[in-house]
Design a protein around this motif. Structure first.
Motif, PDB file in Angstrom:
ATOM      1  N   ASP A 155       5.977   3.488   8.159  1.00  0.00           N
ATOM      2  CA  ASP A 155       6.740   3.597   6.916  1.00  0.00           C
ATOM      3  C   ASP A 155       6.302   2.580   5.862  1.00  0.00           C
ATOM      4  O   ASP A 155       6.668   2.704   4.695  1.00  0.00           O
ATOM      5  CB  ASP A 155       8.239   3.415   7.184  1.00  0.00           C
ATOM      6  N   VAL A 156       5.548   1.566   6.282  1.00  0.00           N
ATOM      7  CA  VAL A 156       5.152   0.504   5.350  1.00  0.00           C
ATOM      8  C   VAL A 156       4.080   1.032   4.397  1.00  0.00           C
ATOM      9  O   VAL A 156       3.112   1.668   4.812  1.00  0.00           O
ATOM     10  CB  VAL A 156       4.631  -0.732   6.109  1.00  0.00           C
ATOM     11  N   ARG A 157       4.283   0.770   3.100  1.00  0.00           N
ATOM     12  CA  ARG A 157       3.353   1.210   2.063  1.00  0.00           C
ATOM     13  C   ARG A 157       2.653   0.005   1.445  1.00  0.00           C
ATOM     14  O   ARG A 157       3.104  -1.136   1.568  1.00  0.00           O
ATOM     15  CB  ARG A 157       4.115   1.970   0.949  1.00  0.00           C
ATOM     16  N   ALA A 158       1.546   0.266   0.758  1.00  0.00           N
ATOM     17  CA  ALA A 158       0.809  -0.793   0.066  1.00  0.00           C
ATOM     18  C   ALA A 158       1.661  -1.354  -1.065  1.00  0.00           C
ATOM     19  O   ALA A 158       2.534  -0.667  -1.611  1.00  0.00           O
ATOM     20  CB  ALA A 158      -0.502  -0.242  -0.480  1.00  0.00           C
ATOM     21  N   VAL A 159       1.407  -2.591  -1.418  1.00  0.00           N
ATOM     22  CA  VAL A 159       2.154  -3.243  -2.488  1.00  0.00           C
ATOM     23  C   VAL A 159       1.697  -2.661  -3.826  1.00  0.00           C
ATOM     24  O   VAL A 159       0.523  -2.763  -4.179  1.00  0.00           O
ATOM     25  CB  VAL A 159       1.921  -4.763  -2.480  1.00  0.00           C
ATOM     26  N   PRO A 160       2.603  -2.035  -4.583  1.00  0.00           N
ATOM     27  CA  PRO A 160       2.211  -1.455  -5.875  1.00  0.00           C
ATOM     28  C   PRO A 160       1.982  -2.528  -6.928  1.00  0.00           C
ATOM     29  O   PRO A 160       2.472  -3.648  -6.810  1.00  0.00           O
ATOM     30  CB  PRO A 160       3.398  -0.561  -6.245  1.00  0.00           C
ATOM     31  N   SER A 161       1.247  -2.171  -7.942  1.00  0.00           N
ATOM     32  CA  SER A 161       0.932  -3.131  -9.009  1.00  0.00           C
ATOM     33  C   SER A 161       2.161  -3.506  -9.823  1.00  0.00           C
ATOM     34  O   SER A 161       2.149  -4.503 -10.543  1.00  0.00           O
ATOM     35  CB  SER A 161      -0.134  -2.546  -9.940  1.00  0.00           C
ATOM     36  N   THR A 162       3.233  -2.724  -9.716  1.00  0.00           N
ATOM     37  CA  THR A 162       4.453  -3.005 -10.492  1.00  0.00           C
ATOM     38  C   THR A 162       5.271  -4.141  -9.901  1.00  0.00           C
ATOM     39  O   THR A 162       6.184  -4.642 -10.555  1.00  0.00           O
ATOM     40  CB  THR A 162       5.338  -1.743 -10.558  1.00  0.00           C
ATOM     41  N   VAL A 163       4.958  -4.563  -8.657  1.00  0.00           N
ATOM     42  CA  VAL A 163       5.690  -5.664  -8.039  1.00  0.00           C
ATOM     43  C   VAL A 163       5.301  -6.965  -8.745  1.00  0.00           C
ATOM     44  O   VAL A 163       4.135  -7.164  -9.096  1.00  0.00           O
ATOM     45  CB  VAL A 163       5.380  -5.752  -6.530  1.00  0.00           C
ATOM     46  N   TRP A 177      13.552   1.895   1.564  1.00  0.00           N
ATOM     47  CA  TRP A 177      14.845   1.698   2.242  1.00  0.00           C
ATOM     48  C   TRP A 177      15.908   2.375   1.398  1.00  0.00           C
ATOM     49  O   TRP A 177      16.449   1.788   0.486  1.00  0.00           O
ATOM     50  CB  TRP A 177      15.108   0.202   2.397  1.00  0.00           C
ATOM     51  N   GLY A 178      16.166   3.630   1.701  1.00  0.00           N
ATOM     52  CA  GLY A 178      17.073   4.411   0.872  1.00  0.00           C
ATOM     53  C   GLY A 178      16.486   4.535  -0.526  1.00  0.00           C
ATOM     54  O   GLY A 178      15.333   4.925  -0.695  1.00  0.00           O
ATOM     55  N   GLU A 179      17.261   4.157  -1.530  1.00  0.00           N
ATOM     56  CA  GLU A 179      16.778   4.187  -2.907  1.00  0.00           C
ATOM     57  C   GLU A 179      16.105   2.885  -3.306  1.00  0.00           C
ATOM     58  O   GLU A 179      15.636   2.742  -4.431  1.00  0.00           O
ATOM     59  CB  GLU A 179      17.942   4.478  -3.859  1.00  0.00           C
ATOM     60  N   ARG A 180      16.051   1.931  -2.390  1.00  0.00           N
ATOM     61  CA  ARG A 180      15.454   0.630  -2.678  1.00  0.00           C
ATOM     62  C   ARG A 180      14.075   0.505  -2.041  1.00  0.00           C
ATOM     63  O   ARG A 180      13.671   1.318  -1.224  1.00  0.00           O
ATOM     64  CB  ARG A 180      16.354  -0.497  -2.167  1.00  0.00           C
ATOM     65  N   ARG A 181      13.397  -0.569  -2.419  1.00  0.00           N
ATOM     66  CA  ARG A 181      12.148  -0.952  -1.782  1.00  0.00           C
ATOM     67  C   ARG A 181      12.279  -2.399  -1.324  1.00  0.00           C
ATOM     68  O   ARG A 181      12.800  -3.237  -2.059  1.00  0.00           O
ATOM     69  CB  ARG A 181      10.964  -0.847  -2.753  1.00  0.00           C
ATOM     70  N   VAL A 182      11.805  -2.673  -0.118  1.00  0.00           N
ATOM     71  CA  VAL A 182      11.860  -4.024   0.434  1.00  0.00           C
ATOM     72  C   VAL A 182      10.442  -4.574   0.488  1.00  0.00           C
ATOM     73  O   VAL A 182       9.560  -3.985   1.118  1.00  0.00           O
ATOM     74  CB  VAL A 182      12.480  -4.033   1.848  1.00  0.00           C
ATOM     75  N   GLY A 183      10.223  -5.691  -0.180  1.00  0.00           N
ATOM     76  CA  GLY A 183       8.930  -6.355  -0.102  1.00  0.00           C
ATOM     77  C   GLY A 183       8.844  -7.170   1.171  1.00  0.00           C
ATOM     78  O   GLY A 183       9.622  -8.120   1.366  1.00  0.00           O
ATOM     79  N   LEU A 184       7.935  -6.802   2.071  1.00  0.00           N
ATOM     80  CA  LEU A 184       7.792  -7.501   3.345  1.00  0.00           C
ATOM     81  C   LEU A 184       6.896  -8.723   3.141  1.00  0.00           C
ATOM     82  O   LEU A 184       5.738  -8.588   2.740  1.00  0.00           O
ATOM     83  CB  LEU A 184       7.193  -6.561   4.401  1.00  0.00           C
TER      84      LEU A 184
END
Length: 199
Positions: A155-163, A177-184
């Protein structure tokens, strides 16, 4: 027929009715949706058995939801006074906090990660998170704590440039995570950066 015979007959009838209901349930052909749901549950269990899953401690700083490896987190406590250190002006160092009678270094993760100010939330949401760091315990104040979240590694995705750039520097991936995104966050990298700032 006596009252006891009538009672026995009624009980026997109830047992027979119960047996027939169980028999009907067992003989029923499962619906396609039920089979799909059962397969999904088995697959989820298989993921955990294979070890293709991980666990993150999820918390919020400002607008950002972040995750650290659960093994690093020692405990979560109510906020307590932080005693500033004289002649130390690094924004990443909050000061010292008393954790069960032991003075513990309290760091300011928002200053390091540049997560910005926290939005207004209901009172009592903020918590003190204590980390069992190899070089000694560290604490930080989180604006909100979710706790442990187990997730499949796929489920882990690459870090987008918008972070935010500072968060992206420490992130190993992003978890939907639901409607959110968690930065690992990379725990080793984060602790190394904090050690350099506060030593």
């Amino acid at each position: 027929m006596s009252a006891s015979d009538l009672g026995d007959a009624a009980t026997g009838g109830e047992r027979g009715h119960a047996r027939s209901a169980v028999a009907r349930l067992l003989e029923r052909v499962p619906a396609r949706e039920d089979l799909a749901a059962a397969a999904a549950r088995l697959a989820a269990g298989a993921v955990e058995q294979r070890g293709d899953a991980a666990s993150a401690f999820v918390f919020r700083l400002g607008e950002e939801w972040l995750g650290l490896t659960t093994a690093l987190v020692d405990e979560v406590l109510e906020l307590r006074p932080v005693h500033r250190l004289p002649h130390r002006h690094d924004a990443a160092l909050r000061g010292l906090v008393n954790v069960r009678g032991r003075l513990t270094v309290c760091v300011a993760l928002p200053a390091l990660l540049q997560t910005g100010p926290a939005p207004a939330v209901r009172g009592g949401a903020r918590r003190l998170v204590v980390l069992a760091a190899p070089e000694g315990a560290l604490a930080f104040e989180a604006d909100e704590v979710h706790g442990s979240l187990r997730y499949p590694l796929d489920d882990v995705r690459a870090v987008p440039s918008t972070v935010a750039h500072a968060v992206a520097r420490f992130a190993t991936g992003v978890l939907p995570w639901g409607e959110r995104r968690v930065g690992l966050l990379d725990a080793d990298l984060l602790l190394h950066a904090l050690d350099r700032r506060i030593s």
